[in-house]
Design a protein around this motif. Structure first.
Motif, PDB file in Angstrom:
ATOM      1  N   TRP A 127       4.717  -8.669   3.853  1.00 44.90           N
ATOM      2  CA  TRP A 127       3.821  -9.788   4.176  1.00 44.90           C
ATOM      3  C   TRP A 127       4.603 -11.100   4.165  1.00 44.90           C
ATOM      4  O   TRP A 127       4.463 -11.922   5.065  1.00 44.90           O
ATOM      5  CB  TRP A 127       2.680  -9.876   3.150  1.00 44.90           C
ATOM      6  CG  TRP A 127       1.707  -8.756   3.254  1.00 44.90           C
ATOM      7  CD1 TRP A 127       1.787  -7.550   2.595  1.00 44.90           C
ATOM      8  CD2 TRP A 127       0.519  -8.690   4.044  1.00 44.90           C
ATOM      9  NE1 TRP A 127       0.717  -6.752   2.939  1.00 44.90           N
ATOM     10  CE2 TRP A 127      -0.088  -7.431   3.815  1.00 44.90           C
ATOM     11  CE3 TRP A 127      -0.101  -9.581   4.914  1.00 44.90           C
ATOM     12  CZ2 TRP A 127      -1.266  -7.040   4.432  1.00 44.90           C
ATOM     13  CZ3 TRP A 127      -1.289  -9.202   5.527  1.00 44.90           C
ATOM     14  CH2 TRP A 127      -1.858  -7.945   5.298  1.00 44.90           C
ATOM     15  N   HIS A 187       1.398 -13.400  -1.603  1.00 39.64           N
ATOM     16  CA  HIS A 187       2.298 -13.224  -0.457  1.00 39.64           C
ATOM     17  C   HIS A 187       2.553 -14.544   0.270  1.00 39.64           C
ATOM     18  O   HIS A 187       3.634 -14.771   0.796  1.00 39.64           O
ATOM     19  CB  HIS A 187       1.703 -12.224   0.554  1.00 39.64           C
ATOM     20  CG  HIS A 187       1.479 -10.869  -0.012  1.00 39.64           C
ATOM     21  ND1 HIS A 187       2.487 -10.088  -0.499  1.00 39.64           N
ATOM     22  CD2 HIS A 187       0.335 -10.133  -0.157  1.00 39.64           C
ATOM     23  CE1 HIS A 187       1.983  -8.946  -0.931  1.00 39.64           C
ATOM     24  NE2 HIS A 187       0.684  -8.954  -0.737  1.00 39.64           N
ATOM     25  N   ILE A 193      -7.553 -10.480  -2.426  1.00 35.91           N
ATOM     26  CA  ILE A 193      -6.939  -9.457  -3.281  1.00 35.91           C
ATOM     27  C   ILE A 193      -6.332 -10.072  -4.553  1.00 35.91           C
ATOM     28  O   ILE A 193      -6.170  -9.385  -5.561  1.00 35.91           O
ATOM     29  CB  ILE A 193      -5.853  -8.651  -2.488  1.00 35.91           C
ATOM     30  CG1 ILE A 193      -6.420  -8.171  -1.147  1.00 35.91           C
ATOM     31  CG2 ILE A 193      -5.260  -7.501  -3.281  1.00 35.91           C
ATOM     32  CD1 ILE A 193      -7.486  -7.086  -1.223  1.00 35.91           C
ATOM     33  N   ILE A 235      -4.288 -15.124   8.035  1.00 31.09           N
ATOM     34  CA  ILE A 235      -4.527 -13.761   7.529  1.00 31.09           C
ATOM     35  C   ILE A 235      -3.896 -13.571   6.143  1.00 31.09           C
ATOM     36  O   ILE A 235      -4.545 -13.069   5.221  1.00 31.09           O
ATOM     37  CB  ILE A 235      -3.972 -12.715   8.534  1.00 31.09           C
ATOM     38  CG1 ILE A 235      -4.856 -12.691   9.788  1.00 31.09           C
ATOM     39  CG2 ILE A 235      -3.870 -11.314   7.929  1.00 31.09           C
ATOM     40  CD1 ILE A 235      -6.287 -12.232   9.571  1.00 31.09           C
ATOM     41  N   VAL A 236      -2.650 -14.007   5.983  1.00 31.69           N
ATOM     42  CA  VAL A 236      -1.960 -13.821   4.693  1.00 31.69           C
ATOM     43  C   VAL A 236      -2.672 -14.645   3.610  1.00 31.69           C
ATOM     44  O   VAL A 236      -2.884 -14.162   2.496  1.00 31.69           O
ATOM     45  CB  VAL A 236      -0.459 -14.214   4.802  1.00 31.69           C
ATOM     46  CG1 VAL A 236       0.218 -14.204   3.438  1.00 31.69           C
ATOM     47  CG2 VAL A 236       0.268 -13.260   5.738  1.00 31.69           C
ATOM     48  N   THR A 249      -3.247 -11.574  -4.551  1.00 33.67           N
ATOM     49  CA  THR A 249      -1.779 -11.494  -4.486  1.00 33.67           C
ATOM     50  C   THR A 249      -1.204 -12.882  -4.169  1.00 33.67           C
ATOM     51  O   THR A 249      -1.963 -13.832  -3.938  1.00 33.67           O
ATOM     52  CB  THR A 249      -1.343 -10.494  -3.395  1.00 33.67           C
ATOM     53  OG1 THR A 249      -2.075 -10.790  -2.207  1.00 33.67           O
ATOM     54  CG2 THR A 249      -1.594  -9.068  -3.811  1.00 33.67           C
ATOM     55  N   TYR A 269      -5.921 -12.870   2.791  1.00 33.64           N
ATOM     56  CA  TYR A 269      -5.625 -11.621   2.080  1.00 33.64           C
ATOM     57  C   TYR A 269      -5.327 -11.932   0.609  1.00 33.64           C
ATOM     58  O   TYR A 269      -5.834 -11.264  -0.292  1.00 33.64           O
ATOM     59  CB  TYR A 269      -4.428 -10.940   2.751  1.00 33.64           C
ATOM     60  CG  TYR A 269      -4.053  -9.592   2.168  1.00 33.64           C
ATOM     61  CD1 TYR A 269      -4.727  -8.432   2.552  1.00 33.64           C
ATOM     62  CD2 TYR A 269      -3.031  -9.481   1.230  1.00 33.64           C
ATOM     63  CE1 TYR A 269      -4.381  -7.195   2.017  1.00 33.64           C
ATOM     64  CE2 TYR A 269      -2.672  -8.253   0.692  1.00 33.64           C
ATOM     65  CZ  TYR A 269      -3.352  -7.114   1.085  1.00 33.64           C
ATOM     66  OH  TYR A 269      -3.010  -5.895   0.550  1.00 33.64           O
ATOM     67  N   ASP A 270      -4.526 -12.975   0.387  1.00 36.29           N
ATOM     68  CA  ASP A 270      -4.186 -13.399  -0.976  1.00 36.29           C
ATOM     69  C   ASP A 270      -5.439 -13.827  -1.742  1.00 36.29           C
ATOM     70  O   ASP A 270      -5.617 -13.468  -2.912  1.00 36.29           O
ATOM     71  CB  ASP A 270      -3.199 -14.587  -0.943  1.00 36.29           C
ATOM     72  CG  ASP A 270      -1.768 -14.137  -0.743  1.00 36.29           C
ATOM     73  OD1 ASP A 270      -1.542 -12.916  -0.723  1.00 36.29           O
ATOM     74  OD2 ASP A 270      -0.890 -14.999  -0.593  1.00 36.29           O
TER      75      ASP A 270
END
Lengths: 413, 79
Positions: free
Chosen positions: A39, A236, A232, A224-225, A234, A228-229
């Motif tokens: 990612w 990235h 979730i 998107i990243v 994370t 997503y972070d």
């Protein structure tokens, strides 16, 4: 210079394939030593890529004797870096989504398998997808040779990929079939559409297409990243930003070289069908082997298996991919149809009817012995009869027609 | 600008040389060797009718060309 269009097409597609193989070796090195998170690597590629691509396109915009450097070296249609046009947007967005998903999927696969010569064959399965898409778009059943060729390439790619460990990783298969290849189809189809549209009455150029694709893919990947972070938990996004700064040179190197691979690919797409371009580009499977040998020699990836069975599987896989490519690429028929029409039918309507026939790439209303000159591009002569002659016979305005198969062609490019 | 197709009928002989000669002619965009009533289809791109006459004349002067039929493009749709 007049050269056979076919030669330019193959030169571009093969150049793109060789560069792709080289870049994958650099990517494997970056993943092994610098940015192991796919990612973060994907995000940093687009962030750094936007800067690098802008610089390259600006250099190619420099005028030399009335023409830009890019038009002399890369693409004759290129004038200078320009803003994206409204009519391009509807194609740039899906192409960028495809590029973004493709890049992250590719890095994920590379981080699982390590060896580029095992990763690249997997991405060639896209031929199978392209055949299906082209069949849907062109409302046409694929021919036996199309099915054979795409299956040969697919099985060859799978064999080539399992040759290192002797096993198949299910996670990598899911990435291949559900992420990389569908994304590559999206990317490929819309890049071709972009190449085929006219800008200011001239063919669209590969350099602007690539630059704007990177810009849109960068925006999409960032969103998107980040999302997503947030979902979730994370980090990235932060890792991607950090990687872009800390490993700027490595990422710039891979994105700079990728630029040329993709520009050549886009130009080839503008000349040939998407599936044929992809078929030729599949030769990167073969070119990846020496690159993999080099990086395994330097212990960047684990050494190649010396098991004779694994070596044999690798040879069979690579041979199948090459065989599939050759049989696929050579099966293309071109023809002219000269048409005379009956009086009392409007030219515009007949022109539209002719244009709507699948396989017709050009319709010219002419003054002279014939009323229309139609250019055809199909995979087999049988298809020519079934899909074109039958349709021509159904157009009432047509009085008579003559079919002239093209045996050889040269073109000013 | 004018685009036109020039359809050629050739005399049997050394067609390779004929094509080589035609590839040298300015304004010739595409040369297609075809099987059918004609032998070669040439696409030309010229600035006016006078230039088209010049190019047609040049093509007719190439050794091996027996007959030419010119089709001037009035409107075109292409991929």
């Amino acid at each position: 210079m007049k050269i056979r269009r076919k030669y330019l097409f193959y030169a571009l597609a093969f150049a793109s394939a060789i560069i792709t193989a080289g870049v994958s070796a650099i990517d494997a090195t970056i993943i092994a030593f610098h940015i192991p998170d796919p990612w973060a690597f994907g995000l940093s590629c687009f962030l750094v890529g936007t800067i690098i691509t802008l610089l390259i396109v600006l250099v190619f915009s420099i005028p030399v004797k009335g023409k830009s450097l890019g038009s002399k070296i890369i693409d004759p249609s290129f004038k200078r870096l320009r803003l994206v046009r409204k009519e391009e947007l509807k194609y740039h967005i899906p192409a960028a989504v495809g590029n973004s998903a493709l890049t992250i999927g590719y890095f994920a696969l590379l981080s699982i398998l390590g060896d580029p010569s095992a990763v690249i064959p997997f991405s060639q399965i896209v031929i199978l997808y392209l055949i299906i898409i082209e069949s849907i778009i062109e409302k046409d059943m694929p021919t036996l040779s199309e099915i054979q060729s795409s299956l040969i390439v697919t099985f060859g790619a799978i064999l080539g990929s399992i040759s290192l460990t002797g096993g198949i990783n299910l996670q990598s298969l899911a990435i291949v079939f559900l992420v990389i290849n569908p994304a590559w189809v999206l990317f490929s189809i819309y890049q071709r559409k972009l190449k085929l549209i006219k800008i200011d009455n001239k063919p669209n150029d590969a350099l602007n297409i690539r630059f704007w694709n990177v810009v849109f893919a960068c925006i999409f990947t960032t969103v998107i990243v980040f999302m997503y972070d947030a979902l979730i938990g994370t980090n990235h996004f932060i890792m991607g930003i950090t990687a872009s700064i800390e490993h700027f040179n490595w990422v710039a190197l891979t994105m700079g070289i990728t630029f040329f691979s993709l520009v050549f690919y886009i130009r080839a797409l503008g000349i040939g069908k998407a599936s044929v371009t992809q078929a030729v580009k599949a030769s990167s499977v073969l070119f990846a082997i020496p690159f993999s040998l080099v990086i395994s020699y330097f212990n960047i990836i684990p050494p190649f298996s010396t098991d004779p069975v694994m070596i044999l599987i690798k040879i069979i896989g690579t041979t199948l991919v090459i065989l599939g490519i050759v049989s696929f690429a050579l099966a293309l028929v071109k023809a002219y149809v000269f048409i005379s029409v009956k009086p009392g039918y409007p030219i515009e309507e007949t022109m539209k009817e002719l244009w709507n026939i699948r396989g017709v790439t050009r319709v010219a209303a002419t003054a002279g012995k014939y009323d229309f000159m139609v250019k055809i591009r199909i995979r087999t002569l049988v298809k020519g009869y079934e899909k074109i002659i039958r349709k021509l016979e159904g157009i009432e305005a047509i009085n008579k027609y003559k079919w002239e198969s093209v045996l050889k062609e040269w073109e000013e490019i | 600008m004018i685009n036109a197709y020039i359809l050629l009928t050739m005399r049997p002989g050394n067609s390779n040389n004929t094509i080589k000669e035609m590839r040298k002619i300015e304004n010739v965009e595409k040369i297609s060797v075809v099987a059918g009533e004609y032998d070669i289809v040439v696409r030309v791109h010229v600035k006016d009718l006078e230039k088209l006459l010049e190019v047609t004349n040049e093509i007719q002067m190439v050794d091996g060309v027996k007959k030419t039929t010119t089709q001037v493009i009035e409107k075109e749709i292409a991929l």
